[in-house]
Design a protein around this motif. Structure first.
Motif, PDB file in Angstrom:
ATOM      1  N   VAL A  47      23.010  20.595  10.182  1.00 53.05           N
ATOM      2  CA  VAL A  47      24.221  19.769  10.213  1.00 53.05           C
ATOM      3  C   VAL A  47      24.558  19.282   8.803  1.00 53.05           C
ATOM      4  CG1 VAL A  47      25.235  17.632  11.094  1.00 53.05           C
ATOM      5  CG2 VAL A  47      23.907  19.091  12.612  1.00 53.05           C
ATOM      6  N   GLY A  48      23.533  18.903   8.032  1.00 47.32           N
ATOM      7  CA  GLY A  48      23.767  18.500   6.650  1.00 47.32           C
ATOM      8  C   GLY A  48      24.335  19.642   5.817  1.00 47.32           C
ATOM      9  N   GLN A 103      26.923   9.817   6.178  1.00 38.66           N
ATOM     10  CA  GLN A 103      27.900  10.418   7.083  1.00 38.66           C
ATOM     11  C   GLN A 103      27.471  11.803   7.561  1.00 38.66           C
ATOM     12  OE1 GLN A 103      31.568  10.170   4.887  1.00 38.66           O
ATOM     13  NE2 GLN A 103      31.796   7.984   5.270  1.00 38.66           N
ATOM     14  N   ALA A 104      26.688  12.521   6.745  1.00 32.81           N
ATOM     15  CA  ALA A 104      26.260  13.861   7.127  1.00 32.81           C
ATOM     16  C   ALA A 104      25.370  13.856   8.362  1.00 32.81           C
ATOM     17  CB  ALA A 104      25.518  14.522   5.957  1.00 32.81           C
ATOM     18  N   VAL A 105      24.599  12.783   8.558  1.00 27.41           N
ATOM     19  CA  VAL A 105      23.692  12.736   9.711  1.00 27.41           C
ATOM     20  C   VAL A 105      24.106  11.652  10.699  1.00 27.41           C
ATOM     21  CG1 VAL A 105      21.727  13.685   8.446  1.00 27.41           C
ATOM     22  CG2 VAL A 105      22.119  11.214   8.412  1.00 27.41           C
ATOM     23  N   GLY A 128      21.087  13.740   2.776  1.00 29.17           N
ATOM     24  CA  GLY A 128      21.002  13.090   4.079  1.00 29.17           C
ATOM     25  C   GLY A 128      20.271  13.956   5.090  1.00 29.17           C
ATOM     26  N   GLY A 129      20.603  15.268   5.111  1.00 32.78           N
ATOM     27  CA  GLY A 129      19.920  16.168   6.039  1.00 32.78           C
ATOM     28  C   GLY A 129      18.438  16.282   5.735  1.00 32.78           C
ATOM     29  N   ALA A 130      18.080  16.377   4.435  1.00 32.94           N
ATOM     30  CA  ALA A 130      16.676  16.499   4.059  1.00 32.94           C
ATOM     31  C   ALA A 130      15.898  15.224   4.398  1.00 32.94           C
ATOM     32  CB  ALA A 130      16.563  16.799   2.570  1.00 32.94           C
ATOM     33  N   LEU A 131      16.496  14.046   4.119  1.00 31.36           N
ATOM     34  CA  LEU A 131      15.839  12.781   4.449  1.00 31.36           C
ATOM     35  C   LEU A 131      15.675  12.628   5.954  1.00 31.36           C
ATOM     36  CD1 LEU A 131      17.607  10.330   1.957  1.00 31.36           C
ATOM     37  CD2 LEU A 131      15.224  11.071   1.885  1.00 31.36           C
TER      38      LEU A 131
END
Length: 447
Positions: free
Chosen positions: A54-55, A248-250, A376-379
């Motif tokens: 999704v990120g 916002q990405a996640v 954001g996706g990686a975190l």
């Protein structure tokens, strides 16, 4: 008609071309907001994508700003802006309509969604760069403040409606079929732009030496790097957008999987936070007049940004109030700040360099958005979704350090054009040029 009579009444009522531009831009922002909810839901509900995928999807939509943002600014300065906008709207319409068609044919995949996000993001770079340089060509200077406020306000209202509709459309018709809504809005934008009567003067074709594009791009970057006001606002926008897109990405997957909300409720809540943007657009000019443009910028960009720290406290039930309150304040601050910055940049920058200055600041400001989406996706994958939201929302008020350590902290108002800026802009551009606006964007980025 006298000048006074011409200026009497609302800009929307008395200016047909602005009305059409306003309608087209509002429709495009509505579609982009539906996309911001529907595209991740397609990935999560139909293709069972995880947080990192999704990120990546969010990053793909913004990656073109990082790759082609700078040369597009120079190209736009060489062309009439309206045909560029028409082409970009048509391409986006076709691409979004192709997603459900691909699903019907059994061809839908995460790779295809990434390709669509990348190509529509490329079209957006051309559209937004041309659009920001087009608005002042159809408005008198005294009308530009009202025009900016109306466009930013309607963009926020469209975001409210689009994000709320995104969840409802997904619930009623399915996430994939909801992509037709985006296609329809870009068709409306295309028809509105086609109806504008104003025609820009033909840009004189001049023979350019090899490497001229690099020189033209560098001209805009040198102005940004050498001017403390443009440099400060650009660095702030880059840092702020990194944090904004990081959460916002996640956000959708956080609200669905961690908080436990349905897609329709998610759409409604995200739309409710977008209402803050409408309030921000309404307050921007009033606050700027009352306390000064520089002080109002600090108020909106730092003071309201502190409320972003309420968002990670969101839980099911009454805990959604934290999300709505924090999101509303962030939206209000971003939109109000964009309104003030748009008016400042239109007055301050040389018209001949405006496309390149806009592209240069947007390249740096929007260039961090795909990085923020990946962050954001990686975190989210490494630390969990709530921890990712905590880290990224904390970055929103921290970005204001650039403002607090700049001349803006000691000023009441942002400056009017400096004499040397006027002189530099009067001679140097071979690209011809019409002047800009600010902002846009699907996910409340800093313009």
């Amino acid at each position: 008609m006298t000048r006074n009579t011409e200026r009497r009444g609302s800009l929307l009522r008395r200016h047909r071309d602005f009305r059409l531009l306003w309608c087209g831009e509002t429709a495009g922002k509505f579609g982009a907001s539906v996309t911001g909810v529907a595209m991740p839901l397609v990935a999560v509900s139909t293709l069972h994508a995880g947080a990192f995928e999704v990120g990546m999807l969010s990053a793909a939509a913004w990656l073109p700003w990082l790759v082609i943002g700078l040369p597009v600014g120079a190209w736009v300065d060489r062309l009439r802006r309206r045909p560029v906008m028409l082409t970009a709207a048509a391409v986006s319409c076709v691409l979004f309509a192709g997603v459900p068609v691909a699903a019907w044919c059994g061809l839908l995949s995460t790779g295809l969604l990434l390709a669509v996000a990348l190509l529509t993001g490329t079209a957006t770079v051309f559209f937004q760069t041309a659009y920001t340089a087009y608005l002042p060509s159809i408005l008198a200077p005294d009308d530009q403040a009202e025009g900016n406020a109306k466009l930013h306000g309607s963009a926020s209202a469209a975001q409210v409606a689009g994000q709320g509709s995104g969840g409802l459309i997904t619930q009623a018709a399915g996430a994939v079929n909801g992509m037709f809504a985006q296609a329809a809005t870009f068709l409306v934008a295309l028809l509105c732009l086609a109806g504008i009567r104003h025609r820009e003067p033909r840009v004189e074709r001049t023979e350019r030496r090899p490497g001229a594009l690099v020189g033209e791009v560098g001209e805009g970057l040198r102005l940004i790097a050498g001017d403390p006001w443009l440099r400060t606002l650009t660095l702030f926008g880059a840092a702020s957008n990194l944090a904004l897109m990081g959460y916002q990405a996640v956000l959708v997957i956080f609200l669905v999987q961690t908080v436990g909300l349905s897609p329709a409720v998610v759409g409604g809540l995200v739309a409710a936070t977008g209402a803050g943007g409408v309030v921000g657009a309404f307050l921007a000019r009033r606050a700027a007049v009352r306390v000064g443009t520089a002080r109002a910028t600090l108020l909106f960009e730092f003071g309201l940004a502190l409320f972003a720290l309420l968002i990670p406290l969101t839980t099911d039930g009454a805990g959604v109030v934290f999300f709505v309150a924090g999101g509303c304040c962030v939206s209000a601050g971003v939109v109000a700040g964009n309104v003030i910055k748009a008016g400042f940049q239109q007055r301050y920058c040389p018209p001949q360099l405006l496309g390149r200055v806009t592209a240069g600041s947007t390249f740096l400001g929007y260039g961090t958005i795909p990085l923020g989406a990946l962050l954001g996706g990686a975190l989210g994958s490494a630390l969990g979704l709530r921890a990712a939201i905590w880290i990224t929302t904390a970055g929103i008020p921290l970005a204001a350090v650039f403002l607090l350590c700049s001349p803006l902290r000691r000023a009441r108002d942002l400056p009017t054009p400096r004499q040397e800026l006027r002189a530099e802009g009067s001679g140097g551009s071979k690209g011809g040029g019409v002047p800009t606006e600010g902002d846009g964007a699907p996910a409340l980025p800093r313009s």
